[in-house]
Every structure is written in C-alpha cells, then in structure tokens.
Enzyme design. Structure first.
Site, short mmCIF file in Angstrom:
data_model
loop_
_atom_site.label_atom_id
_atom_site.label_comp_id
_atom_site.label_asym_id
_atom_site.label_seq_id
_atom_site.Cartn_x
_atom_site.Cartn_y
_atom_site.Cartn_z
CD GLU A 6 -5.65 -5.88 42.42
OE1 GLU A 6 -6.11 -4.72 42.23
OE2 GLU A 6 -4.68 -6.13 43.14
CB SER A 7 -12.86 -6.36 40.77
OG SER A 7 -13.22 -7.67 41.16
N GLY A 8 -12.04 -4.68 37.98
CA GLY A 8 -11.89 -3.35 37.41
C GLY A 8 -10.67 -3.18 36.54
CG HIS A 52 -12.73 -12.72 39.95
ND1 HIS A 52 -14.00 -12.36 39.53
CD2 HIS A 52 -11.93 -11.65 39.72
CE1 HIS A 52 -13.97 -11.12 39.08
NE2 HIS A 52 -12.72 -10.66 39.18
NE ARG A 81 11.62 -3.55 26.61
CZ ARG A 81 12.25 -2.42 26.29
NH1 ARG A 81 13.06 -1.85 27.18
NH2 ARG A 81 12.11 -1.88 25.09
CG ASP A 88 -17.94 -12.53 38.19
OD1 ASP A 88 -17.09 -11.68 38.55
OD2 ASP A 88 -18.77 -13.02 38.97
CD GLU A 139 -20.34 -6.52 37.27
OE1 GLU A 139 -20.27 -5.46 37.92
OE2 GLU A 139 -19.95 -7.62 37.68
N GLY A 150 -10.15 -4.62 33.70
CA GLY A 150 -10.55 -4.59 32.29
C GLY A 150 -10.70 -5.95 31.64
CE LYS A 151 -10.99 -10.41 35.85
NZ LYS A 151 -10.92 -9.19 36.69
CB SER A 152 -15.84 -7.85 31.67
OG SER A 152 -15.92 -8.75 32.76
#
Length: 320
Positions: free
Chosen positions: A158-160, A142, A247, A181, A206, A162-164
C-alpha cells in the site's frame, strides 16, 4: 502470436536500418501486431491456404533462388499474386533480389517493401526477439522494481508502507532502480516477465516530505537501469500481531502475473527493521534456491527432523 499491442513499422525500419524500396503510406501509420514472421516458400509455390497477411514476410536465399528459375513473365505473375495478398510488410534479405522489379510490383499492390544486408536467419531471429519484446502482453502495477545482486525484485504494498524509501536505501548500497510508483510488466516469453518504467516517469522517485527526485542525477547513471527480469515479488505490509508469518522458509509462495507464477514473499514492516538488508538477503537466498540449495531443508536435515516436516504445497497469493 497476435496481441492487442502494436508497433509502428517505422520503428522496425529504424531499429534494423532497413532500406525502403516502397512505402505506400507513412510508415508511422502502418502498425504491426504479430510477433511471428514468415518465410513464404510454399506460398510462392501457390499454396495460400494458411497464409497470414498480418505477419512480416521475409524473402531469403531459398525464396529468391526459387524465383530466379522463372522467366520475367512467370516471375511477375508469381510475385504479383504474392503481393496481391496484401502482406503487412515484405523484407528482402542479403540484397538478393532485383530491387527495381520487386519495387514496381510492390507499388502496384501497395505493399511496404524493404531490404536488409543481413543474413536471413540472423535477421529473422533478431526481428522476432524485437517483436516479442515490444508486442508482449503487458500490465502496469503500482510498485517499485529494483535489481539486487542480479535479481529483479518487485516491491508491492500500500501507499506509504515504505517501498520508495527502501528503494533509495538499496540504491545507496550499490543496487539499481528500474521503476518507482508504476511498473510496466511485459510477458516476453512463456517463462519470463520483464519490468520497466513508463517513459515519462523513468528514474524519478517520490519521497514524502522531500518530493520528487531523479535517481540517475543524484546517484549517477550506474544506479539506474532501463529494464530487468522479475525474479521475485516481495509484498510489504504493516506488521500484524495477529498474523502468523513464515519463519522457516519452507513454504513455496507464488504470485500469478500475466499467467506466470513468480516466487513471492511477504515481509512485515515495523520500526527498527532494516528492510534494505532484509531484501538483500531475500535476493541472495532466492539465487541459492535456484541453484538447488534450501537453507531450511538443510537445517532440518542436520537436526534429523526432516521427516517431521511435510513439505508444504505451493501457495498462490492473490495477484495484486
């Protein structure tokens, strides 16, 4: 190399425009599972101790030239013994052989036999490259795969997170999308991984609140790409105030994928951070490191502080 992946002989025939002299059963049902080929000179001379009948056998000028020294009876015996070992497939290069005789012997033993007009060495090299690509060990993960300034960047998180959305912003800035995805990763050599998208979801993205879009239709075919080498893995995670992030850029962090260590970074996400620009800079910095330049080390040298910082050992992160 033998793998758990197979490819139908029909795809090889189509890819290299092979002329079929004999096909005992449908080429769609004959599966090739070895990335290695064989020039059976020693075997035709009678040495079969290490013969691997799972490999595609290629008869070139040396093999056919050797067989032309035989009379018809000897030739039938020698080639018949070779075909009796049931090789996965036999390909004759340069149209060198007597097609009718070889086809007859192939039919007797139920061996797939094809002919190519190409020179032996160039054909064998192209065939091995094709098999290495299509039979490479692979996993599906994924994530999102994009090409940024020529660097293949695999975005994980994780889903959500902001990758897409980041991928869309990168595409708008002139970079290219490979997969969203689900990323199918193949180990095509001992040094490189190549990522692509599954056929049924290729170029679809998506976006929560909008739905499914087709990047190639909206942004044009120049905004997408079928495959790309994976040069850098970026793990995106929500900003944790209790976590210390690198950093300086002195840490050499890697992630193991299919047995290969790929350079990786962890980028914390919070409102106000322009992730697309950060990833662009990460891609350019990755290219500079490949060319031997490390900005953090250069700064420490200029400040005369290089001896105060011990170069950290390579850190491996948990793969996926």
């Amino acid at each position: 190399m033998k793998t758990d992946v197979t490819i139908a002989l029909s795809r090889i025939i189509k890819e290299f425009s092979l002329e079929v002299l004999n096909m005992p059963i449908s080429a769609e049902t004959i599966m090739i599972g070895s990335t290695e080929t064989n020039r059976p000179g020693l075997h035709l001379a009678g040495y079969y101790e290490f013969f691997d009948n799972k490999r595609i056998q290629i008869l070139g000028m040396n093999e056919i030239g050797y067989l032309k020294n035989f009379d018809n009876l000897q030739l039938r015996k020698c080639v018949g013994e070779f075909f009796a070992k049931k090789p996965a497939a036999v390909i004759i290069a340069r149209n060198l052989a007597d097609s009718e005789l070889y086809a007859e012997l192939a039919r007797e033993h139920g061996v797939p036999l094809m002919v190519t007009k190409d020179a032996t060495s160039s054909f064998e090299a192209a065939l091995i490259a094709f098999l290495n690509l299509h039979l490479a060990p692979r996993i599906t993960r994924h994530g999102v795969l994009v090409e940024v300034y020529g660097e293949g960047i695999l975005l994980l998180g994780e889903s959500g997170v902001g990758k897409s959305e980041t991928a869309i912003e990168l595409v708008k800035r002139g970079h290219r999308l490979i997969a969203d995805d689900a990323v199918e990763i193949r180990r095509v050599s001992n040094k490189s991984l190549v990522g692509t998208a599954p056929d049924n979801i290729r170029h679809f993205i998506e976006l929560r609140g909008i739905g499914i879009i087709n990047a190639s239709r909206i942004f044009g075919v120049g905004a997408v790409k079928l495959t790309e080498k994976i040069d850098l893995v970026i793990s995106m995670e929500p900003w944790d105030v209790n976590k210390t992030y690198d950093r300086m850029g002195l840490e050499n962090q890697t992630m193991e994928i299919l047995g290969l260590n790929v350079p990786s970074l962890t980028i914390p996400v919070k409102p106000g951070r322009n992730l697309a620009v950060i990833i662009e800079v990460a891609a350019m910095n990755s290219r500079q490191k490949k060319l031997g330049y490390n900005a953090a080390e250069d700064l420490l040298n200029k400040l005369g502080m290089n001896d105060d910082f011990k170069k950290p050992e390579e850190t491996k992160v948990n793969p996926f």
